[in-house]
Structures are given as C-alpha cells and as structure tokens.
Write a protein that holds these residues in place. Structure first.
Motif, PDB file in Angstrom:
ATOM      1  N   LEU A 195     -54.638 102.676 -45.365  1.00  0.00           N
ATOM      2  CA  LEU A 195     -55.957 102.033 -45.294  1.00  0.00           C
ATOM      3  C   LEU A 195     -55.991 101.018 -44.148  1.00  0.00           C
ATOM      4  O   LEU A 195     -56.944 100.964 -43.368  1.00  0.00           O
TER       5      LEU A 195
ATOM      6  N   ALA B 135     -61.448 106.213 -43.717  1.00  0.00           N
ATOM      7  CA  ALA B 135     -62.009 105.031 -44.379  1.00  0.00           C
ATOM      8  C   ALA B 135     -63.262 104.531 -43.658  1.00  0.00           C
ATOM      9  O   ALA B 135     -63.508 103.338 -43.582  1.00  0.00           O
TER      10      ALA B 135
ATOM     11  N   ASN C 141     -62.598 104.208 -49.886  1.00  0.00           N
ATOM     12  CA  ASN C 141     -61.699 103.564 -48.918  1.00  0.00           C
ATOM     13  C   ASN C 141     -62.475 102.615 -48.000  1.00  0.00           C
ATOM     14  O   ASN C 141     -62.041 101.498 -47.727  1.00  0.00           O
TER      15      ASN C 141
END
Length: 557
Positions: A305, A500, A534
């Motif tokens: 992430l 993300a 995300n």
C-alpha cells in the motif's frame, strides 16, 4: 459426503478442509496445526467475506459457469471455519455421535446441509439449524464489540454484534441489520487456555457477568480463535492484553488472531493503522512461525500500500527493526534439535530482512549465493527462496541472467517453481519486462505463468503496472489458456488487487466489461472493491503512518 446439488458444495469441500487439520492435530499435536489453520484459512475467509461482493456459503447456482466461482475461500475456508466453530460449540463427543448417525443414514444417497444439522441437533440437544443457518444462508459475519466494568470481584462485559464490512461501519438501525447466533467463549489471564464462560449471543447486544475476576486480570474473547468473527475491544481492554503478547501468556493462535483483527479494523477505518503498528512492536519476543507468518503477510500488504507514497523506505526500516532480533537469534544455519517450524521461520525472517534491505542479511545472502552458483557450497532447500529473493530484490540484469541459468539447469520442477516465484522481485523496469516475457515463454509451464506474473505485480509499483499492461496486451492468449478454470481468477486477482487509486478500479471494471471472463466475474468485482478500499485506506491513514514512522526515528528529547 456427496451433496445433492452445487448449493451444498461447501459441505464436501468445507468439511474436507476442516477434517484434514483435525487429523494432523490428532497425529502430530506438536505441529500446532490449528494456529496454521487460522493463518491459512480462517483469516483468508474473513477477508473475503467482509467484502460487499462476497456470497453466502450456501449459494444458488443457476448456470454451469457459476460453478467455478464457488470453488473459492468461502466454500472451502469459511466452510471449514464454521464447521470448526460448530464442533467447538457442540463438543467432540456429541459431534461424533451426530456425524455417525448422519453417515449411516445417508451412506447410499446424497445429502443436503439441513440433513447434517438435523443429525447434529438430535445428538446434542442444541439449536444447531437455527445457529448454523445464520452462518451459511447469509453472507458476511459479525464484529463483536466489547467493553467492560469492574464491580467488586466481578467483571461485567457489554457485548454487541453488527455486520463487519471491509469498508467500515454502515449507518443503519439494528432492525435492518443482519444478526447471527454467535457462540462466544471467554477466558481470563488466570488460565488463557481454559474457557471460563460460554454464551450464545442471539440478539444485537447483551451483558455478561463473570464472577471472581481480579481487577488486574485480563479477559479475552474467543480463546483459540474459533468463532468466525472479528472483535473490537475497548482501548482499556486492548491495552491490558498487550503484556499477554509480550510475555507470551496469550496462546500463539490468540496472539495471531488479536493482531489480525486489529489489522482488519485498521483497513476498514475503525481504528488508526498507527495503533496496529504499536501492537506489532509488542511481538518482539515472538517465537512462533505461524504468528510471524501472519504478521509478515500483513506488513507485506501495508508495504505494498505504501509503495504508492514517497515514504516507502520508512516502512522498510520498521520491518527491519521488527525482524532483526528474531533474525539474530535464529542465525543462518540450522541447529540440532530444531523442528520443521524453526526451519520455516528462519526462511521467512531472512527473506523479510533481505527484501527490506537489512545490510548484514544482504551481504551474507550475496556471499552464499555466489558460493551456491559456483558449486562450492550448495544452499540447503530451506534457504534458497530467501537468498534468491534477497539477491534479486537488490540485483541487476546479471543477477537475473544467473537466476535464469539456474532455472534452465534445474532438474526438479520444485526448484524451477521456487525460482519462478521470486523473479518478480527484480527492481529495474527494463529488467521487469524481461521477466514478464520469460513468463509467457516455452521455458515456463502454462500453469506456472500465473505465479511469475503475480510475483512481478506483488513486488513493486512499477511491477504492478507492467504486469497489468502485459495481461491487457495478451488477454486473448491468456484467456484462451485459462478461461474455464481457477487460474483465470487467480491471474486477475494477483495482477490488480494491489492497486490503490480510484481510477484503476474504473479501468479494471471497464476492461473486463469489454473482455468477458465469465468464470471470473465475481473475482473482478471483488478486485475493484479491494482497489477502492486500498485507495480509501491510503487517503485516510498515510499521513498518520508517516508521522509515526518519522517520530520512531527521532532521538528522544
């Protein structure tokens, strides 16, 4: 145990998944196999079942193409998890009685889920159908919210349930929220391995009184991490459990479950990710392989992430700090009297340190790799993956050439697979392209191509973009190769799940609207949902994580 229709597929597969662990635990209790179950099956099922695009365990199948889609973590891993919870709720003796009656009654015919409940209900005298229907006929699971007060020598717990959603709590009254019948067990620090009280939570909330609990004793819900739910403790209750992680009085399976719950709550925005990082630091004395494995996996998700930020190196430093003590303790070479779990832990820790750029680990990995390639000192099988991963992650095109040569020379498929899985760690964009070309070449068996592409997508931001481009550019060939089976879903998930950015969810959705993959429709929806989750997580917590990682490095004033 043959089910009468695909709706009851989970009965075959979930039961088989559960009983394989039961047998191993019976024959080899020292393997601590139920902790591995929690890491491999239980948490995987919870993660998938928290999505809006999950499905109930019992799902109506209307078309043959839908059959492949239910061979997933819900039928297998959630199926196994709820049977484990049921076995615990009924007790071993009555469970055996009920199973015996069921198998005798249906030995020459097919059966449905209801038939099993009826036999278990007769054997145990408990409301099995009512309890289990709430777990198999509706999708999802509850989060159990717990707070406590001390009244003299008694501890009063306020327990409530609501549906757990990966995107965070929903607004809504209790009337329109699903409810579960939840078997809840409670233990105390007096004896963490023994259940002090059991209750069946069959309403939105309840109060439980536990007698003779000293004010300085902690309480733990769900000992053994058997109930299929997440737990949100009040901050005071959580604080009181941290010493149980540090001094290892909490069981390994409960140390793992506690950390995994917190990680999930952070991803759902119910607590700050910083809280989880603080709890992770309490695992510095952790000796258990499976606990480290789950922790490592969650840190991998977080690292992936944060590859979308400019402070990715700071989380690598956190990983190095966390894993260095256990790395130093284990060393590189196996010791006499070690079990297989120690060997697995050594491989995991060295790989994690090497990938995160721990200087001494990197130098030693390079030295051992050189001796291995020159034939002076062949690497033991347990150390090959971490060494290969480390030298590739910090390697160049020459490193890749050497790895591909080793791949060509390998006479065992196991070694070829081991190399294929780590090739994606190579960092330079132009060399990543070589790895992707290799994935589609004759050198790699078609069923293993997916692992190579997935390895590239999971290793870096550039890798993820390159792997997605490769899938789009070669979609026809890849779809023709894998269209009917599970590999097409796996390919899509491994390639796009780590994005993300909101617009990537739209891009993935749009691509699969014009390039149909009937066997993977649900997977595409789940991936798009994960990308949005995300992106929301990053927006919400990135600054706080960055501040915390900086403040950890700052010298004390």
């Amino acid at each position: 145990m043959f089910s009468e229709w695909w709706t009851h597929l989970w009965l075959n597969e979930g039961f088989a998944s559960w009983i394989e662990y039961l047998c191993v635990d019976h024959c080899f209790p020292e393997y601590d196999i139920w902790t591995q179950f929690v890491s491999a099956d239980y948490t995987r099922a919870l993660d998938l079942d928290a999505l809006d695009n999950s499905h109930p365990i019992e799902v109506d199948v209307g078309h043959p193409s839908e059959v492949d889609e239910i061979f997933d973590a819900i039928s297998y891993s959630k199926g196994a998890s709820v049977i484990r919870m049921l076995h615990n709720y009924i007790g071993d003796e009555d469970f055996r009685k009920g199973m015996n009656a069921y198998l005798l009654k249906f030995q020459h015919k097919n059966a449905s889920t209801e038939d099993l409940w009826e036999c278990l209900e007769q054997a145990s005298g408990k409301p099995i159908a009512a309890v289990m229907n709430s777990w198999t006929k509706q999708m999802g699971f509850p989060i159990i919210v717990v707070d406590q007060e001390q009244h003299g020598s008694d501890r009063v717990l306020k327990i409530s349930q609501k549906k757990f959603c990966a995107s965070g709590p929903r607004n809504g009254t209790y009337e329109n929220c699903p409810n579960w019948m939840v078997p809840i067990s409670i233990c105390t620090s007096e004896d963490p391995s023994c259940t002090k009280l059991e209750v069946l939570l069959d309403q939105p909330e309840t109060t439980v009184n536990i007698t003779n609990v000293a004010p300085d004793h902690w309480l733990k819900i769900n000992p053994g991490t058997v109930g299929f739910y997440r737990i949100q403790y009040s901050s005071a209750m959580l604080e009181s459990l941290l010493p149980g992680i540090r001094d290892l009085t909490l069981l390994p399976v409960d140390r793992l479950g506690l950390q995994n719950d917190l990680f999930s709550l952070a991803r759902a925005g119910m607590i700050s990710t910083v809280e989880v990082l603080k709890v992770m630091e309490a695992f510095v004395n952790e000796p258990n392989y499976t606990v480290w494995s789950d922790l490592s996996c969650n840190l991998g998700v977080l690292s992936s992430l944060l590859s979308h930020t400019d402070f990715h190196e700071d989380i690598q430093e956190f990983i190095r700090d966390l894993f260095t003590p256990i790395g130093m303790k284990l060393g590189w070479d196996s010791k006499t009297g070690e079990g297989h779990l120690d060997a697995l832990l050594r491989g995991l820790v060295l790989g994690k340190l090497g990938k995160a750029g721990h200087k001494a680990t990197l130098e030693e990995a390079r030295r051992r790799f050189k001796e291995h390639v020159e034939g002076k000192q062949i690497l033991p099988a347990d150390l090959r993956s971490p060494v290969y991963l480390t030298v590739l992650k910090h390697g160049d095109s020459t490193t890749l050439d050497t790895m591909l040569k080793l791949h060509k020379q390998a006479d065992m498929q196991e070694e070829k697979n081991r190399i294929e899985r780590v090739l994606g760690a190579i960092p330079a964009p132009d060399i990543i392209q070589r790895v992707l070309n290799f994935a589609l070449s004759e050198e790699v068996r078609p069923q293993d191509t997916v692992s190579v592409i997935g390895g590239v997508a999971g290793s870096s931001k550039q890798g993820r973009q390159a792997a997605w481009k490769l899938v789009k550019d070669n979609w026809e060939e890849l779809h023709n190769r894998y269209q009917g089976g599970l590999l097409i879903s796996r390919l899509i998930k491994l390639t796009v799940d780590g994005f993300a950015i909101d617009k990537m969810a739209a891009e993935v959705k749009s691509f699969f609207e014009s390039h149909h993959a009937p066997a993977a429709e649900r997977t595409v929806q789940q991936c798009c949902e994960n990308i949005l989750l995300n992106a929301a997580w990053l927006k919400r917590d990135a600054d706080a994580i960055h501040q915390y990682l900086l403040q950890r490095k700052a010298p004390p004033v």
